[in-house]
Design a protein around this motif. Structure first.
Motif, PDB file in Angstrom:
ATOM      1  N   PHE A  67       0.820  -1.202   0.000  1.00 40.66           N
ATOM      2  CA  PHE A  67       0.000   0.000   0.000  1.00 40.66           C
ATOM      3  C   PHE A  67       0.861   1.262   0.000  1.00 40.66           C
ATOM      4  N   ARG A  68       0.235   2.332  -0.485  1.00 41.13           N
ATOM      5  CA  ARG A  68       0.942   3.609  -0.549  1.00 41.13           C
ATOM      6  C   ARG A  68       1.198   4.136   0.852  1.00 41.13           C
ATOM      7  N   PRO A  69       2.368   4.754   1.085  1.00 38.11           N
ATOM      8  CA  PRO A  69       2.683   5.294   2.415  1.00 38.11           C
ATOM      9  C   PRO A  69       1.662   6.319   2.902  1.00 38.11           C
ATOM     10  N   VAL A  70       1.072   7.107   1.998  1.00 36.08           N
ATOM     11  CA  VAL A  70       0.122   8.121   2.435  1.00 36.08           C
ATOM     12  C   VAL A  70      -1.122   7.469   3.034  1.00 36.08           C
ATOM     13  N   HIS A  71      -1.522   6.319   2.523  1.00 40.15           N
ATOM     14  CA  HIS A  71      -2.671   5.604   3.073  1.00 40.15           C
ATOM     15  C   HIS A  71      -2.354   5.079   4.469  1.00 40.15           C
ATOM     16  N   LEU A  72      -1.190   4.439   4.621  1.00 35.67           N
ATOM     17  CA  LEU A  72      -0.805   3.891   5.920  1.00 35.67           C
ATOM     18  C   LEU A  72      -0.621   5.003   6.948  1.00 35.67           C
ATOM     19  N   THR A 126      -2.339   7.883  11.682  1.00 36.26           N
ATOM     20  CA  THR A 126      -2.579   9.191  12.279  1.00 36.26           C
ATOM     21  C   THR A 126      -3.965   9.259  12.906  1.00 36.26           C
ATOM     22  N   SER A 127      -4.928   8.573  12.319  1.00 37.73           N
ATOM     23  CA  SER A 127      -6.317   8.647  12.773  1.00 37.73           C
ATOM     24  C   SER A 127      -6.606   7.758  13.980  1.00 37.73           C
ATOM     25  N   LEU A 128      -5.700   6.844  14.347  1.00 33.98           N
ATOM     26  CA  LEU A 128      -5.997   5.868  15.397  1.00 33.98           C
ATOM     27  C   LEU A 128      -6.362   6.516  16.724  1.00 33.98           C
ATOM     28  N   VAL A 129      -5.665   7.603  17.098  1.00 34.18           N
ATOM     29  CA  VAL A 129      -5.897   8.187  18.424  1.00 34.18           C
ATOM     30  C   VAL A 129      -7.308   8.730  18.547  1.00 34.18           C
ATOM     31  N   PHE A 130      -7.918   9.125  17.432  1.00 33.46           N
ATOM     32  CA  PHE A 130      -9.274   9.655  17.480  1.00 33.46           C
ATOM     33  C   PHE A 130     -10.316   8.543  17.556  1.00 33.46           C
ATOM     34  N   LEU A 131      -9.869   7.298  17.364  1.00 34.42           N
ATOM     35  CA  LEU A 131     -10.752   6.140  17.507  1.00 34.42           C
ATOM     36  C   LEU A 131     -10.508   5.412  18.822  1.00 34.42           C
ATOM     37  N   HIS A 132      -9.678   6.000  19.692  1.00 34.75           N
ATOM     38  CA  HIS A 132      -9.306   5.377  20.972  1.00 34.75           C
ATOM     39  C   HIS A 132      -8.622   4.025  20.743  1.00 34.75           C
ATOM     40  N   ILE A 133      -7.815   3.937  19.707  1.00 40.32           N
ATOM     41  CA  ILE A 133      -7.059   2.728  19.407  1.00 40.32           C
ATOM     42  C   ILE A 133      -5.580   3.051  19.569  1.00 40.32           C
ATOM     43  N   LYS A 134      -4.878   2.291  20.383  1.00 41.64           N
ATOM     44  CA  LYS A 134      -3.497   2.608  20.710  1.00 41.64           C
ATOM     45  C   LYS A 134      -2.487   1.877  19.832  1.00 41.64           C
TER      46      LYS A 134
END
Length: 480
Positions: A52-57, A62-70
């Protein structure tokens, strides 16, 4: 250099958002396009070699913290497959790879500075230096050492980072960092062996082993100035405020404002030399109350032993903010007076203290980055993963700070974090409900097909229902 605008991310992020665009504005996704994150990744050599493209990963992580996923492990345990297609190996390889994250972040900051017009406030901008301990529980992390954690008041096992930040009249932005290894380490901790012997990870390891913290600080300041980040002052705590360090910083074209330690360093008034305590006792009768600060202040011009000229500002009644104070907890005792040193002789006593108070923005950054943005929470064993973790926290904070400058309703980074958390959490709930309904319909159709042999017309009928369902968005406008 790759300059194409990002229209959509590879994977299913765009698909997941497309049906809910009327109700959900995921501002982080928009920022990736506005700030040309793909171009910065490509220019830094962070490109897709497989998968996968680095921008997708990067966007997903980057979005994990807003989903309460560590962690990535927690991400893969959640029913969020429509948010990403990559499996755990892709994420782990991405975090452990010896990418050039420094050049990427420098290009990203240059883009922010241009859009936020940092050059227009150059005379008011301040660099800030401070250290922070990132405690760890694991035993097999590369280059783990014992470091002193000032917030806990004890030595812990982990990493110590020296961070450089930029304080503008509107906000604070982390600029750069470096690790510093102590001389004592757990017996089980292995040494990192970078594959790229001349890469960024190898350079950071060498700096952490060989450079003192003042030397590392000066190297980061030179790099920031060479990058074109505008500032006039450097704010530091008592650990860095030595005459030698202040002279080195002044040679770079920066003025220093820092708190002084009550040690044996001598300051001169004419031919007479005084320690800090002696100088205060000789001049404390001249303290004058400053209504603007509610403190008694005194400014004393001095010179240091090697010729550095500056001014010492004595304050009575000054108390350091305590970000770790808990209700009912023990209040830290403060000395009856404090002293600050500056190399800018044009500043008044009030101006020196007011500018120094801005140093606490980096303390707030450390607290919020650790509690909310994942700073120091990376569980990977490799040192390269630890470097990525710090860059990721810096990147998240800078994105929030940028959004904050364009959002008049949000007063703090915490307010903005909660808004993005609510938006992303709403997406998570809708995705789960959508997945359940889709799975239910497919199961019903497959069960009906087992009881009869559907002809071509019936198969076309089922396909039409499925396609209609996939295009239909019954949850649009849902405020649950």
């Amino acid at each position: 250099m790759h300059n194409r605008k990002i229209v959509r991310f590879q994977g299913q992020i765009e698909t997941a958002l497309k049906n809910f665009r009327a109700d959900l504005e995921l501002r982080l996704k928009e920022l990736f396009a506005v700030l040309h994150i793909q171009s910065h990744l490509t220019a830094a050599g962070i490109r897709k070699c497989e998968g996968f493209r680095p921008v997708h990963l990067l966007f997903v992580l980057t979005s994990l913290v807003f989903l309460h996923i560590k962690t990535v492990h927690d991400l893969l345990q959640r029913p969020l497959t429509s948010l990403f297609q990559a499996q755990k190996d892709a994420f782990y390889r991405f975090k452990k790879a010896e990418w050039s994250w420094g050049p990427f972040y420098r290009r990203f900051l240059a883009c922010l500075g241009k859009r936020l017009h940092w050059s227009e406030t150059a005379q008011a901008n301040c660099f800030i230096l401070d250290t922070s301990a990132l405690s760890k529980r694991g035993k097999r992390l590369e280059n783990l050492s014992f470091v002193y954690d000032h917030s806990q008041g004890k030595t812990v096992k982990g990493y110590e980072i020296l961070a450089l930040g930029l304080l503008t009249p509107r906000n604070f932005y982390p600029v750069n960092f470096g690790h510093h290894f102590s001389h004592t380490a757990p017996a089980q901790a292995p040494e990192a062996r970078p594959v790229k012997t001349r890469g960024e990870v190898a350079r950071r390891l060498q700096e952490a082993r060989e450079l003192t913290k003042p030397a590392l600080a000066l190297k980061m300041l030179k790099a920031a100035l060479a990058q074109g980040i505008p500032a006039l002052y450097l704010l530091v705590d008592a650990w860095f405020t030595s005459p030698t360090f202040c002279q080195e910083v002044k040679n770079l074209g920066l003025h220093v404002i820092g708190r002084l330690k009550r040690d044996r360093t001598r300051y001169y008034r004419g031919e007479a030399g005084y320690t800090l305590d002696q100088l205060y006792q000789a001049h404390k009768h001249r303290l004058v109350k400053a209504p603007a600060l509610g403190l008694s202040l005194l400014r004393v011009p001095v010179s240091c032993g090697h010729g550095l000229k500056g001014a010492i500002v004595f304050t009575k009644g000054y108390k350091e903010p305590d970000l770790a104070t808990r209700p009912g907890g023990k209040i830290k005792a403060e000395p009856p007076w404090a002293a600050f040193f500056t190399t800018d002789l044009s500043l008044t006593a009030v101006q020196v203290v007011q500018k120094y108070l801005g140093r606490w923005s980096i303390e707030v950054f450390f607290k919020e980055a650790k509690q909310r943005l994942g700073l120091g929470q990376e569980q990977g064993r490799s040192f390269a993963a630890q470097v990525y973790s710090v860059i990721q926290a810096f990147f998240r904070y800078s994105l929030l700070a940028y959004l904050l400058e364009h959002d008049e309703q949000s007063q703090t980074i915490g307010d903005l974090f909660r808004q993005l958390e609510e938006e992303t959490g709403k997406l998570t709930y809708l995705e789960r409900l959508w997945q359940y309904l889709a799975t239910f319909l497919k199961t019903v159709l497959n069960t009906l097909a087992q009881f009869c042999d559907p002809g071509p017309q019936f198969r076309a009928y089922l396909d039409a229902i499925t396609n209609t369902f996939n295009r239909f968005s019954p949850l649009q406008g849902c405020e649950t």
